[in-house]
Scaffold this active site. Structure first.
Site, PDB file in Angstrom:
ATOM      1  N   SER A  49       0.938  -1.327   0.021  1.00  0.00           N
ATOM      2  CA  SER A  49      -0.082   0.088   0.047  1.00  0.00           C
ATOM      3  C   SER A  49       1.049   1.191  -0.111  1.00  0.00           C
ATOM      4  O   SER A  49       1.885   1.432  -0.828  1.00  0.00           O
ATOM      5  CB  SER A  49      -1.042   0.101   1.044  1.00  0.00           C
ATOM      6  OG  SER A  49      -2.216   0.730   0.926  1.00  0.00           O
ATOM      7  N   ASP A 164      -5.168  -3.500  -3.047  1.00  0.00           N
ATOM      8  CA  ASP A 164      -4.526  -3.097  -1.929  1.00  0.00           C
ATOM      9  C   ASP A 164      -3.557  -4.465  -1.230  1.00  0.00           C
ATOM     10  O   ASP A 164      -4.289  -5.352  -0.745  1.00  0.00           O
ATOM     11  CB  ASP A 164      -5.071  -2.226  -0.820  1.00  0.00           C
ATOM     12  CG  ASP A 164      -4.373  -1.441   0.339  1.00  0.00           C
ATOM     13  OD1 ASP A 164      -3.515  -2.153   0.744  1.00  0.00           O
ATOM     14  OD2 ASP A 164      -4.618  -0.276   0.331  1.00  0.00           O
TER      15      ASP A 164
END
Length: 310
Positions: A49, A164
């Protein structure tokens, strides 16, 4: 003694795992500053991320001072634009703005252009498997790694629909270890506060609530017509407001990440674990970059003090 420590640093292959954490991930910049000041040369970086975003920029050769300057001087009106509503059926915001923002940082760079070997951790939304990206287009890899499900649409790379990386591996220590590193430094952002849920205090509860009980019947009716939700939710008592739907969704996402991160690091323990105390910061507190960088720097300096003896 100092000479011996410096010699060991040069001989060892040192890897860095940068964790997920939205705005809290800006602390990674402070960590990088402390690492450089300690004379530690990083041989491999893996990020999940925002850890992929900052780690990728650093691996590309961007000086940490430049990364810090971007964080401090970014046009936050653009960030608001990034999070504006969209009519897409796969996401809540317009992902084109995110790609536009990333292109200003990474342009047309590929993994072959990197100064430090790097990988971006992502999750395949169709299969649930972790997909580690380490070749091809750098922007697409980082865009995938930071694509929070529901908020941003998945990124298609090959046969994968990627989102993510924090969903499957919030702090990718195991990914770094697999690259044959002698020592691993990890930055975990999932240990403090409410993991990102907005916290309310008495100042945040609408002051008008106290006065509603004192209204006449006609005034209450008028207030109800103008503010029906406030009236129904808060007229009965002065309770802390319930979290909004986005906060609940994000909290669910973070709870899963905390559990996964704990399990992963029990199996693949880092040699140095840096956990900046970011409990007072919310998911979109990017405007507090200066404070976050300082917190990351202080936490890293403390943990890296005895690096030579690890």
């Amino acid at each position: 003694m100092i000479k011996k420590i410096e010699q060991r640093k040069e001989e060892l292959k040192i890897g860095l795992a940068l964790g997920s954490g939205a705005a809290r991930g800006i602390t990674h910049i402070g960590v990088l500053k402390a690492i450089e000041e300690s004379g530690i040369k990083i041989d491999y970086i893996s990020g999940s991320s925002i850890g992929a975003l900052i780690g990728g920029a650093y691996a590309m050769g961007m000086p940490v001072e430049e990364i810090e300057n971007i964080a401090l001087k970014t046009n936050w009106k653009l960030m608001v634009k990034i999070f504006s509503p969209t009519i897409s059926l796969s996401s809540l915001v317009n992902s084109n703005y995110l790609s536009e923002f990333l292109s200003t940082l990474f342009g047309n760079k590929t993994f072959d252009d990197l100064k430090i070997p790097f990988s971006a951790v992502t999750a395949d939304i169709q299969t649930g498997e972790m997909v580690v990206l380490e070749r091809g287009d750098l922007l697409s890899a980082i865009r995938a790694s930071i694509s929070i499900p529901i908020l941003f649409s998945p990124v298609t790379i090959g046969r994968h629909k990627l989102v993510d990386g924090g969903l499957v591996n919030p702090t990718p220590v195991d990914v770094v270890k697999k690259m044959g590193m002698d020592k691993v430094i990890a930055v975990n952002l999932r240990r403090f506060g409410t993991y990102g849920m907005n916290q309310y205090d008495a100042k945040q509860i609408p002051k008008v609530i106290k006065n509603v009980k004192e209204f006449s019947l006609n005034e209450k009716i008028q207030y109800f017509i103008k503010h029906p939700l406030n009236y129904l939710n808060n007229n009965s008592n002065e309770k802390t407001p319930d979290p909004k739907i986005w906060n609940i969704l994000y909290q669910m996402f973070i709870i899963v990440q905390v559990q996964i991160s704990d399990l992963t690091m029990q199996i693949a323990k880092p040699d140095i674990l840096i956990e900046p105390d970011t409990g007072d910061f919310k998911v979109l507190d990017f405007s507090k970059a200066k404070e976050l960088i300082e917190i990351g720097y202080s936490a890293a300096k403390k943990q890296l003090r005895d690096f030579g003896s690890v």
